[in-house]
Design a protein around this motif. Structure first.
Motif, PDB file in Angstrom:
ATOM      1  N   GLU A 472       0.814  -1.107   0.104  1.00  0.00           N
ATOM      2  CA  GLU A 472      -0.061  -0.010  -0.054  1.00  0.00           C
ATOM      3  C   GLU A 472       0.902   1.092  -0.085  1.00  0.00           C
ATOM      4  O   GLU A 472       0.397   2.169  -0.552  1.00  0.00           O
ATOM      5  CB  GLU A 472      -0.845   0.090   1.308  1.00  0.00           C
ATOM      6  N   ASN A 502      -5.074  -0.124  -8.592  1.00  0.00           N
ATOM      7  CA  ASN A 502      -5.005   0.468  -7.339  1.00  0.00           C
ATOM      8  C   ASN A 502      -4.491   1.940  -7.412  1.00  0.00           C
ATOM      9  O   ASN A 502      -5.089   2.742  -6.856  1.00  0.00           O
ATOM     10  CB  ASN A 502      -4.510  -0.483  -6.259  1.00  0.00           C
ATOM     11  N   HIS A 506      -5.873   5.436  -7.038  1.00  0.00           N
ATOM     12  CA  HIS A 506      -5.515   6.043  -5.755  1.00  0.00           C
ATOM     13  C   HIS A 506      -5.907   7.575  -5.264  1.00  0.00           C
ATOM     14  O   HIS A 506      -5.701   8.318  -6.276  1.00  0.00           O
ATOM     15  CB  HIS A 506      -4.048   6.079  -5.413  1.00  0.00           C
TER      16      HIS A 506
END
Length: 802
Positions: A472, A502, A506
């Motif tokens: 992450e 992702n 984001h």
């Protein structure tokens, strides 16, 4: 307000505690974690500046946030902004207690998150987003209402350290009221410590020596290398596998082994003499010494203990509140243990790596105390359980050696450069469950994370569940430097679909234009081997169908196109896209382009779920592009207008920027001149010696909260004829480590007094954001009298600014 210990303080009613260390590293972004006990109103204040001891948020007119846990007689959660209540809720799992409870509060550009528990960013209980965020709050105040509040274990963490599984350094625990709050709480031992040598105390697993005790000949298993590293059990002379203790009872031996394997034991006072004798026999000197000291204390004061009661003995370092690993909390000589590894003494397994042969004569118990997978390998009844050697395949030789070193000393050798092996070492630590090594690798990865390394890290760790938090962080880093990561290298096209998706979604995605997002998506979907733009893909589609160009990623393309904010593209670009082969061949693309054109032409309303397509990205840079020499479009002019808020004022005088020179301030070395709008005939930075060489420079600091991706810069010669020929234009984030943005060698552009000249900055460095910039001479000018005077009277920077 009374500070009882370094980690504990009590805040009196209507007061507030401010400490220098309670400050966010980055304004508007940070997290405070703490324990508190109170009957109600645990109050935390966030301000741009500190307040006084008698500060109270009800009387504060300056910008601030206030979070109140247990408001209204411990029934509600309140959040106030500048003294006005914006959140007043009941039913959330946030209540005060007369025992210590753990809480955390984070702020990220107006997003306030509140949770319970020992580790920040876990057990989230409530969130609220400020539509007009205060991005300047930096100081944390601990306050109260009408009753005392006790705070303990207060830590302020940057949001880049929200990976609490990597740094479990938040001290916390339960305490029954204020009386126990003075006691220093021992640091919690992480889960990784639950696995260790104590699991093998008197266990037959991996044992290679046995004590035979007393006339009943009771068998007690142990491990030679552990005993040999703790004392002298006579293995060297006889190599025996049995140690007979005819005169000692089992409880005494158990206490000795328990001390060795766990660092602590408990025995009746009457057994201290026997335990001391056994410790002396086997030269476990620390235990013998501690027994002797306790016996002396009994002799001096018999009332200290009642005869017959048990006394606890702990290895000295086990009583320290330190974060060392378990090997250092046991009476084991780590140096001696390492020598056994080097000599192969007491070895019971040979380790082979495919392609390298035998690499070590090791000890099953050492491997087992660190790694549950190794223990299972040695005890599952398979070949490895009885074989004297273990062969490992698909293992990096250098990384395995580092892991083996770690297992024998409990730390990574700081003199060893393992950065190049970090990913392989991380994979090994994950494969074999060596949690502490895994944690150290993750920590180093985050410490050295850069735009150049983030993609390679993502390629490796995206498949490792235990590295989710690292993943992450890397995705966020990639998103914040999207331009650079998708332009400096083509490696990003090898990312898997989930990871790339992702990144595209984001919230911190930072781009200089939506066209770069479109280009990156097309490059990824066609698995490009070189960098190019959408126009090249458009040409390819003229002769090849989409199924051939994009292959199995065609479906991904249709999904990812929805992440492009087409209405933010320039209208001329949208017109070209409407007529392109992309629109003709891909219906989804055509529809999105037409919607964007319709929005720009007619202001058509968007569906609620698609509103974000019509909003500029939260962290986008402002484009300040070069038009001509001496224009008013540059960063330093923009700073002079307080970033567009009022009429221009010299930004050095308004302290929006700081300019320094290689020589001291003087009549002709005046920082104000370089950003003024008037010409000065004599303006120079004088020479100085750096690293044994002559140099001269002008440096600009655009401010701690600002960054610039510079793609152009302008200089103006003063009235002299000291023309530069060899110089570097550089950028830096800290003012110490510099990156060359453009290198000038024998550049004869400057040829007249008072002349303007501008140069573009191209390549990957133009996509890196910096705070500091400087022009630095690397060779003499054309003036023979003062060859090391850098004579310029104007400087301007251009690019993407935030």
């Amino acid at each position: 307000m009374e500070k009882k210990q370094k980690k504990f303080l009590t805040v009196a009613p209507f007061e507030c505690a401010w400490r220098d260390d309670l400050r966010f590293r980055e304004a508007g972004r940070g997290c405070v974690a703490f324990d508190a006990f109170a009957h109600n109103d645990v109050t935390v204040v966030f301000r741009e500046k500190t307040g006084s001891q008698h500060y109270h948020y009800k009387r504060d007119n300056s910008p601030h946030y206030t979070v109140i846990i247990g408001s209204h007689r411990n029934k509600r959660l309140n959040i106030e902004v500048d003294g006005k209540t914006v959140v007043d809720v009941t039913g959330v799992d946030l209540y005060c207690s007369s025992t210590f409870q753990s809480y955390w509060i984070s702020i990220y550009d107006g997003l306030i998150s509140i949770g319970k528990g020992r580790y920040p960013f876990q057990n989230l209980v409530f969130q609220w987003l400020d539509s007009n965020p205060n991005c300047s709050v930096q100081y944390v105040g601990l306050s109260s209402w009408d009753r005392h509040v006790g705070y303990r274990n207060i830590n302020v963490l940057p949001l880049t350290q929200n990976h609490v599984s990597l740094w479990k350094h938040i001290d916390c625990g339960e305490s029954n009221g204020t009386e126990d709050a003075d006691e220093e709480m021992e640091e919690d031992i992480g889960e990784y410590e639950n696995w260790g040598l104590k699991n093998f105390l008197e266990s037959w697993e991996l044992s290679d020596v046995c004590f035979v005790v007393g006339s009943e000949e009771r068998a007690v298993p142990a491990h030679k290398v552990i005993l040999a590293a703790s004392g002298n059990f006579g293995f060297g002379q006889s190599g025996k596998d049995f140690i007979h203790l005819e005169d000692d009872c089992y409880p005494i031996l158990h206490a000795l082994l328990e001390y060795i394997y766990t660092g602590t034991t408990k025995v009746p006072e009457l057994h201290l003499s026997s335990l001391k004798s056994l410790s002396l026999q086997f030269e476990v000197n620390t235990l013998a010494k501690q027994c002797e000291e306790m016996m002396e204390r009994f002799k001096l004061n018999k009332k200290l203990f009642d005869s017959g009661k048990s006394v606890e003995i702990s290895y000295p370092s086990a009583r320290l509140n330190c974060c060392t690993v378990f090997l250092n909390k046991l009476p084991i000589d780590v140096k001696r243990l390492n020598s056994f590894r080097l000599t192969g003494d007491y070895s019971d397994v040979d380790i082979y790596i495919e392609g390298h042969g035998q690499i070590a004569k090791s000890h099953r118990i050492i491997l087992g105390i660190w790694s549950a997978p190794f223990t299972k390998m040695f005890t599952n009844g398979m070949t490895e359980s009885i074989a004297s050697k273990v062969c490992l395949k698909d293992v990096c030789f250098e990384a395995f050696n580092i892991m083996l070193d770690f297992m024998y000393c409990g730390e990574v050798n700081n003199t060893m450069d393992i950065d190049t092996l970090l990913l392989q070492l991380l994979l090994l630590a994950d494969q074999f469950g060596v949690s502490l090594l895994h944690r150290e690798c993750c920590k180093r990865l985050l410490e050295h994370l850069s735009e150049d390394s983030v993609c390679q890290i993502l390629l490796v760790i995206s498949s490792i569940p235990s590295c989710k938090l690292i993943e992450e962080t890397c995705e966020r880093k990639f998103s914040m430097h999207f331009d650079y990561c998708t332009t400096a290298s083509i490696d990003f096209v090898t990312l898997d679909e989930t990871t790339f998706g992702n990144i595209l979604q984001h919230p911190d995605l930072t781009v200089t234009s939506e066209e770069r997002v479109l280009n990156a998506i097309l490059l990824w979907c066609c698995k490009a081997q070189e960098l190019f733009g959408w126009d090249r893909v458009d040409e390819i589609l003229l002769s090849s169908p989409p199924e051939l160009v994009f292959g199995e990623r065609l479906n991904s393309l249709k999904e990812f196109l929805s992440f492009v904010r087409f209405p933010l593209l320039p209208y001329p670009v949208l017109q070209k896209l409407e007529r392109s082969n992309l629109s003709m061949c891909i219906p989804t693309f055509c529809q999105l382009v037409k919607e964007a054109i319709g929005f720009l032409e007619f202001g058509s309303s968007a569906h609620e779920k698609d509103l974000n397509k019509f909003q500029h990205r939260r962290s986008s840079f402002k484009e300040l592009q070069y038009i001509c020499d001496g224009d008013s479009n540059g960063v330093l002019y923009f700073a002079g207008t307080s970033y567009g808020e009022h009429q221009w004022v010299n930004p050095v005088l308004s302290k929006k920027v700081i300019i320094t020179a290689s020589s001291p301030f003087s009549r002709f070395t005046d920082p104000k001149v370089l950003v003024s709008r008037s010409y000065l005939g004599t303006s120079f930075a004088g020479p100085r010696m750096e690293n044994g060489r002559n140099t001269a420079w002008w440096m600009v600091d655009i401010g701690h909260s600002h960054q610039l991706m510079c793609n152009h810069y302008t200089l103006r010669q003063d009235g002299s004829r000291a023309f530069m020929r060899n110089w570097n234009f550089q950028g830096s984030m800290d003012g110490n480590n510099w990156t060359n943005l453009r290198v000038h060698e024998n550049d004869e552009t400057m040829s007249k007094p008072g002349q303007f000249a501008s140069w573009p900055v191209v390549g990957p460095t133009a996509l890196l954001p910096f705070r500091f910039f400087r022009v630095v001479l690397v060779a003499p000018t054309t003036d023979a009298t003062n060859p090391w005077s850098l004579c310029i009277c104007f400087l301007e920077l251009y690019g993407y600014f935030r």
